[in-house]
Motif scaffolding. Structure first.
Motif, mmCIF file in Angstrom:
data_model
loop_
_atom_site.group_PDB
_atom_site.id
_atom_site.type_symbol
_atom_site.label_atom_id
_atom_site.label_comp_id
_atom_site.label_asym_id
_atom_site.label_seq_id
_atom_site.Cartn_x
_atom_site.Cartn_y
_atom_site.Cartn_z
ATOM 1 N N LYS A 136 -80.945 -29.308 -63.896
ATOM 2 C CA LYS A 136 -79.500 -29.508 -63.684
ATOM 3 C C LYS A 136 -79.302 -30.502 -62.527
ATOM 4 O O LYS A 136 -78.504 -31.435 -62.612
ATOM 5 N N LYS A 137 -80.066 -30.290 -61.473
ATOM 6 C CA LYS A 137 -79.969 -31.122 -60.272
ATOM 7 C C LYS A 137 -80.440 -32.558 -60.583
ATOM 8 O O LYS A 137 -79.781 -33.524 -60.199
ATOM 9 N N LEU A 138 -81.558 -32.644 -61.313
ATOM 10 C CA LEU A 138 -82.118 -33.961 -61.648
ATOM 11 C C LEU A 138 -81.096 -34.811 -62.417
ATOM 12 O O LEU A 138 -80.870 -35.989 -62.108
ATOM 13 N N PHE A 139 -80.456 -34.184 -63.422
ATOM 14 C CA PHE A 139 -79.480 -34.921 -64.235
ATOM 15 C C PHE A 139 -78.218 -35.239 -63.430
ATOM 16 O O PHE A 139 -77.669 -36.342 -63.528
ATOM 17 N N LEU A 140 -77.762 -34.265 -62.625
ATOM 18 C CA LEU A 140 -76.540 -34.471 -61.850
ATOM 19 C C LEU A 140 -76.708 -35.633 -60.871
ATOM 20 O O LEU A 140 -75.801 -36.459 -60.714
ATOM 21 N N GLU A 141 -77.872 -35.714 -60.256
ATOM 22 C CA GLU A 141 -78.132 -36.817 -59.309
ATOM 23 C C GLU A 141 -78.116 -38.168 -60.021
ATOM 24 O O GLU A 141 -78.003 -39.202 -59.377
ATOM 25 N N ALA A 142 -78.267 -38.147 -61.342
ATOM 26 C CA ALA A 142 -78.239 -39.386 -62.128
ATOM 27 C C ALA A 142 -76.920 -39.478 -62.907
ATOM 28 O O ALA A 142 -76.847 -40.144 -63.960
ATOM 29 N N ASP A 143 -75.877 -38.799 -62.402
ATOM 30 C CA ASP A 143 -74.522 -38.856 -62.983
ATOM 31 C C ASP A 143 -74.430 -38.336 -64.411
ATOM 32 O O ASP A 143 -73.694 -38.878 -65.240
ATOM 33 N N MET A 144 -75.219 -37.283 -64.697
ATOM 34 C CA MET A 144 -75.154 -36.656 -66.024
ATOM 35 C C MET A 144 -75.068 -35.141 -65.875
ATOM 36 O O MET A 144 -75.565 -34.571 -64.898
ATOM 37 N N LEU A 145 -74.439 -34.508 -66.861
ATOM 38 C CA LEU A 145 -74.364 -33.042 -66.891
ATOM 39 C C LEU A 145 -75.369 -32.536 -67.918
ATOM 40 O O LEU A 145 -75.369 -33.000 -69.070
ATOM 41 N N LEU A 146 -76.202 -31.599 -67.488
ATOM 42 C CA LEU A 146 -77.101 -30.933 -68.437
ATOM 43 C C LEU A 146 -76.298 -29.763 -69.021
ATOM 44 O O LEU A 146 -76.093 -28.745 -68.363
ATOM 45 N N VAL A 147 -75.830 -29.966 -70.245
ATOM 46 C CA VAL A 147 -74.898 -29.014 -70.877
ATOM 47 C C VAL A 147 -75.644 -27.773 -71.364
ATOM 48 O O VAL A 147 -75.289 -26.640 -71.054
ATOM 49 N N ASP A 148 -76.700 -27.999 -72.139
ATOM 50 C CA ASP A 148 -77.537 -26.890 -72.626
ATOM 51 C C ASP A 148 -78.883 -27.450 -73.059
ATOM 52 O O ASP A 148 -79.055 -28.671 -73.125
ATOM 53 N N TYR A 149 -79.830 -26.577 -73.313
ATOM 54 C CA TYR A 149 -81.141 -27.043 -73.782
ATOM 55 C C TYR A 149 -81.911 -25.895 -74.395
ATOM 56 O O TYR A 149 -81.625 -24.722 -74.157
ATOM 57 N N LYS A 150 -82.919 -26.280 -75.193
ATOM 58 C CA LYS A 150 -83.773 -25.299 -75.871
ATOM 59 C C LYS A 150 -85.211 -25.492 -75.407
ATOM 60 O O LYS A 150 -85.695 -26.628 -75.338
ATOM 61 N N LEU A 151 -85.872 -24.394 -75.077
ATOM 62 C CA LEU A 151 -87.293 -24.456 -74.736
ATOM 63 C C LEU A 151 -88.081 -23.563 -75.676
ATOM 64 O O LEU A 151 -87.553 -22.566 -76.183
ATOM 65 N N GLU A 152 -89.347 -23.932 -75.881
ATOM 66 C CA GLU A 152 -90.266 -23.078 -76.648
ATOM 67 C C GLU A 152 -91.481 -22.796 -75.779
ATOM 68 O O GLU A 152 -91.964 -23.693 -75.073
ATOM 69 N N PHE A 153 -91.943 -21.560 -75.856
ATOM 70 C CA PHE A 153 -93.109 -21.157 -75.072
ATOM 71 C C PHE A 153 -94.219 -20.657 -75.983
ATOM 72 O O PHE A 153 -93.990 -20.269 -77.125
ATOM 73 N N GLY A 154 -95.431 -20.645 -75.415
ATOM 74 C CA GLY A 154 -96.568 -20.067 -76.116
ATOM 75 C C GLY A 154 -97.489 -19.441 -75.093
ATOM 76 O O GLY A 154 -97.232 -19.492 -73.884
ATOM 77 N N LEU A 155 -98.567 -18.861 -75.595
ATOM 78 C CA LEU A 155 -99.526 -18.207 -74.699
ATOM 79 C C LEU A 155 -100.797 -19.038 -74.605
ATOM 80 O O LEU A 155 -101.324 -19.508 -75.611
ATOM 81 N N SER A 156 -101.257 -19.196 -73.362
ATOM 82 C CA SER A 156 -102.534 -19.864 -73.106
ATOM 83 C C SER A 156 -103.308 -18.936 -72.187
ATOM 84 O O SER A 156 -102.864 -18.678 -71.056
ATOM 85 N N ASN A 157 -104.416 -18.402 -72.654
ATOM 86 C CA ASN A 157 -105.175 -17.390 -71.893
ATOM 87 C C ASN A 157 -104.268 -16.277 -71.378
ATOM 88 O O ASN A 157 -104.349 -15.879 -70.212
ATOM 89 N N GLY A 158 -103.362 -15.819 -72.214
ATOM 90 C CA GLY A 158 -102.484 -14.702 -71.872
ATOM 91 C C GLY A 158 -101.304 -15.068 -70.989
ATOM 92 O O GLY A 158 -100.465 -14.230 -70.681
ATOM 93 N N GLU A 159 -101.196 -16.363 -70.601
ATOM 94 C CA GLU A 159 -100.095 -16.764 -69.708
ATOM 95 C C GLU A 159 -99.006 -17.487 -70.486
ATOM 96 O O GLU A 159 -99.284 -18.413 -71.279
ATOM 97 N N ILE A 160 -97.752 -17.070 -70.229
ATOM 98 C CA ILE A 160 -96.627 -17.767 -70.860
ATOM 99 C C ILE A 160 -96.559 -19.192 -70.321
ATOM 100 O O ILE A 160 -96.512 -19.417 -69.107
ATOM 101 N N THR A 161 -96.564 -20.155 -71.250
ATOM 102 C CA THR A 161 -96.662 -21.574 -70.892
ATOM 103 C C THR A 161 -95.613 -22.348 -71.680
ATOM 104 O O THR A 161 -95.437 -22.108 -72.879
ATOM 105 N N LEU A 162 -94.931 -23.276 -70.988
ATOM 106 C CA LEU A 162 -93.923 -24.096 -71.671
ATOM 107 C C LEU A 162 -94.607 -25.052 -72.642
ATOM 108 O O LEU A 162 -95.525 -25.781 -72.258
ATOM 109 N N GLY A 163 -94.155 -25.039 -73.899
ATOM 110 C CA GLY A 163 -94.737 -25.905 -74.916
ATOM 111 C C GLY A 163 -93.719 -26.867 -75.483
ATOM 112 O O GLY A 163 -92.670 -27.130 -74.884
#
Ligand code: ADP
Ligand code: UDP
Length: 237
Positions: A163-190
């Motif tokens: 949110k901060k990164l986009f705002l500093e560049a004069d943009m609004l982060l309205v919404d977003y979708k993330l997907e995760f998976g497991l790597s050696n039992g750890e939740i990891t952003l994919g």
């Protein structure tokens, strides 16, 4: 790194094995889809733009302590990633009302959402990605309770960073979708973070700068993605 066989071809990317069983190559194609794959078109340069954009964001997130699958960019359209056992849910955070939230609850587009909402959707195009809750995820075995908590915590942490990164560049982060998976039992952003999987508006005009340009036939889709990149200091040419 040797590219192996194609393991999966999705709506926008293809997944390839490598000579390391723990690593995959994500190949970003120019295919652009909307409405759960009902409409598909080729947009020149989209694979390259999203691959470079995603690499920039994943590296930013990793620096801030988010565990991600991203290893390195291999070319304009390919990235090396850690192999994940993907969890078949999509995590969505919203800072402003748009899209399915407005349709579902009759909320006016554009109102600020404070605190931001968090939603889970089932990743299933045939069922049109229905909204689901923690109870469904546990009862139907899509993820364990501790993984649900980790996905929520990480998705919300990503919000405070981006949110901060986009705002500093004069943009609004309205919404977003993330997907995760497991790597050696750890939740990891994919998967990816690019203008294909989020909504970004110009801060003053609220001009749409994301995939809604494609969904709503607003034109200049890739030119606008490049403008988002330019504002963030990413060289996409
Ligand atoms: P979709 O499957 O929704 O049509 P894509 O065309 O983007 O989406 O295909 C990429 C697929 O790769 C997605 O299904 C995504 O869940 C999966 N994926 C992303 N990152 C990884 C990873 N690190 N390991 C395994 N699968 C991944
Ligand atoms: N989104 C996505 N893939 C999906 C569904 C949604 O990347 O399969 C993103 C979408 O681009 C938006 C956010 O998730 O940034 C919320 O989407 P929404 O639920 O409003 O659905 P839509 O209106 O796109 O159908």
């Amino acid at each position: 790194m040797q590219m192996g066989e194609e393991l999966y071809s999705g709506k926008a990317k293809s997944v390839f094995s490598t000579d390391d069983p723990e690593l995959y190559i994500l190949h970003f194609r120019d295919d652009t889809s909307a409405f759960d794959g009902e409409r598909v078109e080729q947009l020149s340069d989209k694979g390259k733009v999203n691959n470079i954009f995603n690499a920039f964001i994943m590296e930013k997130l990793a620096k801030k302590g988010i565990p991600t699958h991203f290893v390195k960019r291999l070319s304009d359209t390919d990235s090396l990633v850690k192999k994940l056992d993907m969890i078949p849910v999509e995590c969505v955070v919203r800072n402003y009302a748009a899209g399915s939230l407005c349709r579902r609850y009759g909320i006016e587009e554009g109102i600020s959402i404070d605190p931001p909402t968090f939603e889970f959707f089932l990743k299933n195009d045939a069922l049109h990605d229905p909204i689901i809750n923690d109870s469904h995820i546990i009862s139907f075995g899509w993820a364990k309770a501790e993984h649900i908590e980790a996905m929520k915590t990480l998705t919300i942490k990503v919000n405070s960073i981006l949110k901060k990164l986009f705002l500093e560049a004069d943009m609004l982060l309205v919404d977003y979708k993330l997907e995760f998976g497991l790597s050696n039992g750890e939740i990891t952003l994919g998967d990816e973070f690019s203008p294909d999987g989020c909504r970004i508006w110009d801060k003053s005009t609220r001009n749409k700068m994301d995939k809604d340009r494609f969904r709503q036939n607003l034109g200049n889709v890739i030119e606008t993605y490049k403008e988002v990149g330019r504002r963030l200091g990413i060289d996409l040419d």
